[in-house]
Design a protein around this motif. Sequence first.
Motif, mmCIF file in Angstrom:
data_model
loop_
_atom_site.group_PDB
_atom_site.id
_atom_site.type_symbol
_atom_site.label_atom_id
_atom_site.label_comp_id
_atom_site.label_asym_id
_atom_site.label_seq_id
_atom_site.Cartn_x
_atom_site.Cartn_y
_atom_site.Cartn_z
ATOM 1 N N VAL A 195 0.848 -1.189 0.000
ATOM 2 C CA VAL A 195 0.000 0.000 0.000
ATOM 3 C C VAL A 195 0.884 1.240 0.000
ATOM 4 O O VAL A 195 1.724 1.421 0.882
ATOM 5 N N TRP A 196 0.710 2.084 -0.988
ATOM 6 C CA TRP A 196 1.469 3.335 -1.083
ATOM 7 C C TRP A 196 0.778 4.449 -0.295
ATOM 8 O O TRP A 196 1.426 5.224 0.390
ATOM 9 N N SER A 197 -0.536 4.532 -0.389
ATOM 10 C CA SER A 197 -1.296 5.524 0.383
ATOM 11 C C SER A 197 -2.676 4.988 0.704
ATOM 12 O O SER A 197 -3.316 4.360 -0.144
ATOM 13 N N ALA A 198 -3.112 5.242 1.948
ATOM 14 C CA ALA A 198 -4.482 4.941 2.364
ATOM 15 C C ALA A 198 -5.074 6.196 2.979
ATOM 16 O O ALA A 198 -5.812 6.139 3.961
ATOM 17 N N ASP A 199 -4.766 7.338 2.386
ATOM 18 C CA ASP A 199 -5.261 8.612 2.903
ATOM 19 C C ASP A 199 -6.791 8.614 2.905
ATOM 20 O O ASP A 199 -7.426 8.090 1.976
ATOM 21 N N PRO A 200 -7.418 9.172 3.926
ATOM 22 C CA PRO A 200 -8.892 9.203 3.982
ATOM 23 C C PRO A 200 -9.539 9.853 2.765
ATOM 24 O O PRO A 200 -10.700 9.550 2.451
ATOM 25 N N ALA A 201 -8.818 10.728 2.071
ATOM 26 C CA ALA A 201 -9.391 11.379 0.885
ATOM 27 C C ALA A 201 -9.640 10.389 -0.247
ATOM 28 O O ALA A 201 -10.347 10.705 -1.211
#
Length: 330
Positions: A195-201
């Motif tokens: 996973v590179w990003s799991a930002d809420p956005a």
Amino acid sequence: MSFYRPAWTRRRAATLGLVSLLAAAPTAVLPASAHPDHAAGTRLGDVRVVAHFDRAAGQVAESIALEPGGGVVIGMIPARQVVRVTPDGAVHALVTMPLPPDGGGTTPVIGIPVVTGVARSDSGPVYFLYNSGRGGLTGIWQVRPSGEPRLVVPLPADTFPNALVIDHKRSRFLVTDSTGGRIWQAPLRGGEASVWSADPALAPDGFLGANGLKIHDGAVWASNSDHGTIVRLSVAKDGSAGGAEVRATGLEGIDDFDFTGRGTEILAAINQAGKLVRVDANGAQGTLLDAEDGMQGTTAVAVRGDRVYVTNGANLAGNDPSLLLARLQR
């Protein structure tokens, strides 16, 4: 991923597509609609149909990868195909993925196996995403000259990989996971994904979150279908994900998008409404193409120079899935 909604579900439309070759109809030139907001920025002209697809055969056009010489590679959702469209409109299937042993009923959200994103490496190989709800089938695949696909990067069975881009600078793939609200990364040579990003956005709100994906001006950009947003994610020097910033809102049902070459001006495919929308650097929006111009369940857009390629899935309205070509008029 375009907005594909099987008849058996009444979930909020959010992204998938269905398209195939409707018989090689003659190339048609469509009138450019006179939207009052055209004058605000980039406009499109010389809109014409390059190819029609056969919706009944499950060829719902979902994604676009451009090739040298004006050819286009397209992912066809329920047909489980990757096809090449030549500049003269001829359509050739490159690969058709097999059905999973269980028929794909465990595919997240939609319950059918689908081909989604496509990408072409600078060196020539074509890659695509297959969603099947099964480990060993879901992941990043390569189209080989023999027509036999090769699994390059497996992804978890519960993911919904949607858009695929190649980050040549860092020799890696980036993939949106629409149900997980994440962006995955994996080595271009193949291997294990992380996973590179799991930002809420990037998170969904009941159906599909992160959808379209692009690398632009040193940052990673993603659309969020459920939230109707375009998000910019900064990239640290080591390639890891930085903070996320919402750069545009009010784009409910957004699918894919691309940059026009004028800074951060964007063309956004609005699947649910069947529109192509210009999004200025400050987030202001204007409709460039709509139903009067042949938009029907608009799924993807790709820009090269002054050429703009647009796919229509015709999955929520209309019955003419197609590939269109237009000219940027700055």
